[in-house]
Design a protein around this motif. Structure first.
Motif, PDB file in Angstrom:
ATOM      1  N   PRO A  16     -37.924  23.445  54.088  1.00  0.00           N
ATOM      2  CA  PRO A  16     -38.187  24.614  54.366  1.00  0.00           C
ATOM      3  C   PRO A  16     -37.177  25.357  55.275  1.00  0.00           C
ATOM      4  O   PRO A  16     -36.402  26.703  55.107  1.00  0.00           O
ATOM      5  CB  PRO A  16     -39.432  24.790  55.125  1.00  0.00           C
ATOM      6  N   GLU A  17     -36.486  24.480  56.024  1.00  0.00           N
ATOM      7  CA  GLU A  17     -35.080  25.052  56.800  1.00  0.00           C
ATOM      8  C   GLU A  17     -34.096  25.496  55.712  1.00  0.00           C
ATOM      9  O   GLU A  17     -33.232  26.341  56.251  1.00  0.00           O
ATOM     10  CB  GLU A  17     -34.885  24.152  57.883  1.00  0.00           C
ATOM     11  N   GLY A  18     -34.049  24.584  54.895  1.00  0.00           N
ATOM     12  CA  GLY A  18     -32.704  24.560  54.075  1.00  0.00           C
ATOM     13  C   GLY A  18     -32.666  25.941  53.071  1.00  0.00           C
ATOM     14  O   GLY A  18     -31.874  26.306  52.842  1.00  0.00           O
ATOM     15  N   GLN A  19     -34.205  26.260  52.882  1.00  0.00           N
ATOM     16  CA  GLN A  19     -34.561  27.593  52.090  1.00  0.00           C
ATOM     17  C   GLN A  19     -33.952  29.014  53.064  1.00  0.00           C
ATOM     18  O   GLN A  19     -33.921  29.944  52.386  1.00  0.00           O
ATOM     19  CB  GLN A  19     -35.886  27.585  51.837  1.00  0.00           C
ATOM     20  N   ARG A  20     -33.964  28.591  54.388  1.00  0.00           N
ATOM     21  CA  ARG A  20     -33.742  29.857  55.344  1.00  0.00           C
ATOM     22  C   ARG A  20     -32.154  29.756  55.570  1.00  0.00           C
ATOM     23  O   ARG A  20     -31.676  30.827  55.814  1.00  0.00           O
ATOM     24  CB  ARG A  20     -34.554  29.596  56.444  1.00  0.00           C
ATOM     25  N   HIS A  21     -31.678  28.653  55.690  1.00  0.00           N
ATOM     26  CA  HIS A  21     -30.370  28.564  56.275  1.00  0.00           C
ATOM     27  C   HIS A  21     -29.261  28.914  55.117  1.00  0.00           C
ATOM     28  O   HIS A  21     -29.293  28.534  54.103  1.00  0.00           O
ATOM     29  CB  HIS A  21     -29.990  26.887  56.595  1.00  0.00           C
ATOM     30  N   ALA A  71     -31.314  20.294  56.266  1.00  0.00           N
ATOM     31  CA  ALA A  71     -31.322  21.274  55.289  1.00  0.00           C
ATOM     32  C   ALA A  71     -31.800  20.741  53.658  1.00  0.00           C
ATOM     33  O   ALA A  71     -32.155  21.508  52.880  1.00  0.00           O
ATOM     34  CB  ALA A  71     -29.791  22.052  55.030  1.00  0.00           C
ATOM     35  N   MET A  72     -31.254  19.499  53.570  1.00  0.00           N
ATOM     36  CA  MET A  72     -31.641  18.866  52.282  1.00  0.00           C
ATOM     37  C   MET A  72     -32.268  17.482  52.450  1.00  0.00           C
ATOM     38  O   MET A  72     -31.885  16.886  53.447  1.00  0.00           O
ATOM     39  CB  MET A  72     -30.453  18.862  51.291  1.00  0.00           C
ATOM     40  N   THR A  73     -32.962  17.164  51.647  1.00  0.00           N
ATOM     41  CA  THR A  73     -33.573  15.957  51.791  1.00  0.00           C
ATOM     42  C   THR A  73     -33.221  15.000  50.491  1.00  0.00           C
ATOM     43  O   THR A  73     -33.164  15.765  49.317  1.00  0.00           O
ATOM     44  CB  THR A  73     -35.233  15.579  51.943  1.00  0.00           C
ATOM     45  N   GLY A  74     -33.407  13.698  50.397  1.00  0.00           N
ATOM     46  CA  GLY A  74     -33.141  13.023  49.195  1.00  0.00           C
ATOM     47  C   GLY A  74     -34.197  11.991  48.875  1.00  0.00           C
ATOM     48  O   GLY A  74     -35.387  12.401  48.758  1.00  0.00           O
ATOM     49  N   GLU A 102     -37.030   9.216  49.241  1.00  0.00           N
ATOM     50  CA  GLU A 102     -38.193   9.185  50.189  1.00  0.00           C
ATOM     51  C   GLU A 102     -38.116  10.009  51.038  1.00  0.00           C
ATOM     52  O   GLU A 102     -38.515   9.889  52.531  1.00  0.00           O
ATOM     53  CB  GLU A 102     -37.964   7.603  50.702  1.00  0.00           C
ATOM     54  N   ASP A 103     -37.485  11.553  50.938  1.00  0.00           N
ATOM     55  CA  ASP A 103     -37.630  12.607  51.772  1.00  0.00           C
ATOM     56  C   ASP A 103     -36.630  12.194  52.915  1.00  0.00           C
ATOM     57  O   ASP A 103     -36.982  12.887  54.069  1.00  0.00           O
ATOM     58  CB  ASP A 103     -39.089  12.868  52.119  1.00  0.00           C
ATOM     59  N   SER A 104     -35.779  11.487  52.894  1.00  0.00           N
ATOM     60  CA  SER A 104     -34.741  10.911  54.051  1.00  0.00           C
ATOM     61  C   SER A 104     -33.789  12.078  54.070  1.00  0.00           C
ATOM     62  O   SER A 104     -33.333  12.781  53.064  1.00  0.00           O
ATOM     63  CB  SER A 104     -34.150   9.757  53.770  1.00  0.00           C
ATOM     64  N   PRO A 105     -33.434  12.596  55.309  1.00  0.00           N
ATOM     65  CA  PRO A 105     -32.423  13.636  55.455  1.00  0.00           C
ATOM     66  C   PRO A 105     -31.279  13.418  54.481  1.00  0.00           C
ATOM     67  O   PRO A 105     -30.618  12.256  54.817  1.00  0.00           O
ATOM     68  CB  PRO A 105     -32.216  13.554  56.932  1.00  0.00           C
ATOM     69  N   LEU A 106     -30.770  14.253  54.012  1.00  0.00           N
ATOM     70  CA  LEU A 106     -29.417  14.381  53.008  1.00  0.00           C
ATOM     71  C   LEU A 106     -28.415  15.155  53.575  1.00  0.00           C
ATOM     72  O   LEU A 106     -27.214  14.755  53.768  1.00  0.00           O
ATOM     73  CB  LEU A 106     -29.885  14.818  51.695  1.00  0.00           C
TER      74      LEU A 106
END
Length: 697
Positions: free
Chosen positions: A421-426, A460-463, A465-469
């Protein structure tokens, strides 16, 4: 109605050459008879001339005409400068008085013309020319202009008017004003390099003695930040150094302290917009080892003509012993001291691509890199498996500014990068996934390091296992970006359809270098036509607004914003007038200059008529002040003085034109045809009788 002889006209029955030939022939016959001594020669000549005249068809035109009224033009300057204290009431009273006087004059009509505001100032010359052209010149008896004398189209003033032009000035003799004049301002400037604004603070009119101080306070603010105040001299050109701090529009706001008693403070402020540009972006790319994605960063940065790239790849770390003498290596040594101590502040961005801590940089160098970021620099870490090892940058002194901590685990499985959701705004990642952020149309990656983001960092993006990318963070005045996978090159190779590799990396790099279009908290304004503005508020919050808009006169209005996508709120707004506007939404502020900070109406506000004086002089008119009273109107003859002073005060004159209109026209022959026949016959008979008489013996 009166009848009058207008003129004698001819309606010839034969061509003029034939009539002239007949007249010449009659003259020759008469002359021949005189030469021979024949009696009656004069009567014969007269008969021939009468015949020629009869053939010319002489006729009298009789016209009837009606007298026309005279026209007086009353030109009223109703521009914004006439809203200054006392002027509007002064003009209203004068217009009413003059209208009544003109209405009382016999045979005189009044034409009232109003001049309003225009983007180009007071176009009084254009209005006067149009008003004069719309009336018959023969009926124009005078022009009276109620104005402060400040016009901006002097070349359009009419020339050679047949009637007097009078100028009646509004305002008071003791009016005075102080204004800020921008003499020269740069349109562009290199970031972090000084540019010069030339300005002058000028006093006009009857300045009170207590205001003739020789200097005043001038405040300077860039992009709405805290203002700096300096004392500057009056009526002197001076240079003001300004340093653009970022790319894009840098709005420099300059203001004077208001002086008590001056006409207006609308010309005490100015806004100068300087477009900050970088000479070239300087990027240092350090690749810890050769790998498949190494050329991705190099190709991206080398393809940008505005980037100066320095790229080092560490092929032989100090812990590698292969027996090859150093003097036989073809590559240069890594100049660590020069890059990370002496010239580190020359770079706008440092990229660590799969960099491992192997003793190449001493701890003090990492501390200096952290200092560089906190003071406004930027680093970008593109990590591979080394992020989870004991050689991770996180374990160096640089780790205290990184936005995440590795868990020590490397996830090696296919996964689809997704926007949070943050990545869709950033702005770095907004829109990358197309219309459906939940199911992006791009290929999978195969490996990433597991990390735990720091509080306040933006994922802004995850990979897998929903780990931060992709994690973005601000540290002090600088920025840090962390990409926890080195698999972005798969998109560039078209694996499973590929993805927006170049656009993602470009945005990450340019966000790190503080490009304005990639700021996540921003208030953008796009000026359209005239005073229309399209406003966009970008934010990481769920909502925004309303905007607080402070106008040039200090009034505050609220403008609601409408959601236009994740983290994006918009509004269309039209300003009521030109000037400086301050926009604010929480801590985000912006200064917006619409048109000049002080409209042309307020550049010169003390009433005076230097541009109108030549016209009044050539037409015999006068320049008077309404503060001395409304002058009387008199009718004066052409060539007489059209202004003066009497026992009752000043007077101005209009010139009666005695114009008339022809209402009827009648043509009458000089003699009827039978009368011409009798006349010619009589002359011929008289000549014959005179020739036939005998003299006595």
């Amino acid at each position: 109605m009166t009848a009058t002889l207008t003129q004698l006209r001819f309606d010839p029955a034969l061509p003029w050459w034939a009539i002239i030939a007949l007249a010449v022939l009659a003259g020759l016959v008469g002359a021949f008879a005189l030469w021979r001594g024949l009696r009656g020669w004069a009567w014969r000549g007269l008969a021939g001339l009468a015949a020629a005249l009869a053939l010319a068809g002489p006729a009298l035109e009789l016209g009837t005409r009606a007298g026309l009224s005279d026209i007086v033009i009353l030109l009223e300057d109703r521009s914004s400068s006439q809203d200054l204290p006392g002027r509007a009431a002064q003009m209203d009273a004068a217009a009413a008085d003059l209208s009544a006087q003109i209405a009382a004059l016999p045979g005189t009509d009044l034409r009232r013309v109003t001049v309003g505001d225009d983007d180009d100032g007071t176009l009084l010359g254009t209005a006067l020319s149009r008003a004069v052209a719309a009336e018959p010149e023969a009926r124009l008896a005078g022009v009276i202009a109620l104005t402060d004398g400040r016009l901006h189209d002097a070349p359009m003033l009419p020339q050679g008017l047949p009637a007097p032009v009078h100028v009646l000035l509004t305002g008071q003799p003791d009016d005075w004003d102080r204004r800020l004049v921008i003499e020269e301002d740069p349109a562009f400037g290199l970031i972090d390099q000084e540019v010069t604004i030339r300005l002058r603070i000028e006093d006009q009119g009857a300045v009170p003695p207590d205001q003739q101080t020789g200097s005043v306070n001038l405040s300077l603010s860039v992009d709405g930040e805290d203002a700096q105040t300096v004392a500057v001299p009056l009526n002197t050109s001076l240079s003001l150094p300004v340093t653009p701090r970022h790319a894009g529009q840098n709005v420099v706001q300059i203001e004077l302290d208001d002086a008590p008693g001056e006409l207006t403070d609308r010309n005490n402020a100015a806004a100068v917009s300087i477009n900050g540009v970088r000479d070239r972006l300087r990027v240092l790319l350090v690749s810890g080892e050769p790998h498949a994605g190494e050329r991705t960063w190099r190709n991206l940065l080398k393809s940008d003509a505005g980037v100066d790239l320095i790229h080092f790849t560490i092929l032989r770390p100090p812990d590698k012993f292969d027996g090859v003498p150093v003097n036989e290596l073809s590559l240069i040594a890594f100049p660590t001291q020069e890059l990370f101590l002496e010239r580190i502040d020359d770079f706008d961005l440092i990229i660590f691509d799969r960099y491992s801590v192997r003793g190449i940089l001493p701890p003090d160098y990492y501390l200096n890199i952290a200092r560089y970021v906190e003071e406004g620099g930027a680093i970008l870490v593109s990590a591979g498996p080394e992020m989870a090892s004991v050689e991770s940058l996180n374990l160096s002194p640089l780790g205290r500014i990184l936005p995440a901590r590795p868990t020590g685990r490397v996830i090696e499985e296919p996964y689809l990068p997704r926007l949070t959701p943050e990545g869709q705004r950033h702005p770095v990642t907004a829109g990358l996934a197309g219309d459906d952020p939940e199911a992006p149309d791009w290929g999978r990656w195969l490996r990433m390091s597991e990390v735990t983001p720091e509080p306040g960092a933006q994922v802004a993006m995850t990979g897998a296992e929903d780990s931060p990318l992709l994690i973005l963070d601000r540290v002090g005045e600088g920025r840090v970006a962390l990409l926890t996978s080195d698999q972005v090159w798969l998109w560039g190779r078209g694996f499973e359809g590929g993805g927006p590799q170049l656009e993602l990396l470009r945005r990450i790099a340019h966000w790190s270098m503080k490009e304005p279009e990639l700021e996540e908290e921003a208030l953008l304004a796009e000026i359209r036509d005239g005073l229309s503005v399209s406003l966009t508020r970008r934010t990481m919050a769920d909502d925004a607004g309303p905007l607080q808009i402070t106008g040039p006169d200090g009034t505050v209005t609220e403008l609601p914003l409408v959601a236009d996508g994740p983290g994006r709120f918009v509004a269309d707004w039209t300003a009521p007038e030109p000037g400086l506007y301050r926009l604010a939404d929480g801590d985000i502020t912006r200064v917006l200059a619409l048109g000049p900070a002080a409209p042309r109406e307020f550049e010169e506000t003390v009433a005076d008529a230097p541009l109108l004086a030549p016209l009044t002089d050539t037409t015999g008119g006068a320049v008077l002040r309404l503060s001395d009273g409304v002058p009387d109107i008199r009718q004066t003859r052409t060539g007489r003085a059209a202004s003066g002073s009497g026992l009752g005060g000043d007077w101005i004159g209009i010139t009666p034109r005695d114009a008339a209109q022809v209402t009827g026209l009648d043509r009458r022959p000089l003699l009827p045809g039978w009368a011409w026949l009798l006349l010619i016959s009589g002359l011929i008979l008289t000549g014959w009788l005179a020739e036939g008489r005998r003299r006595p013996a």
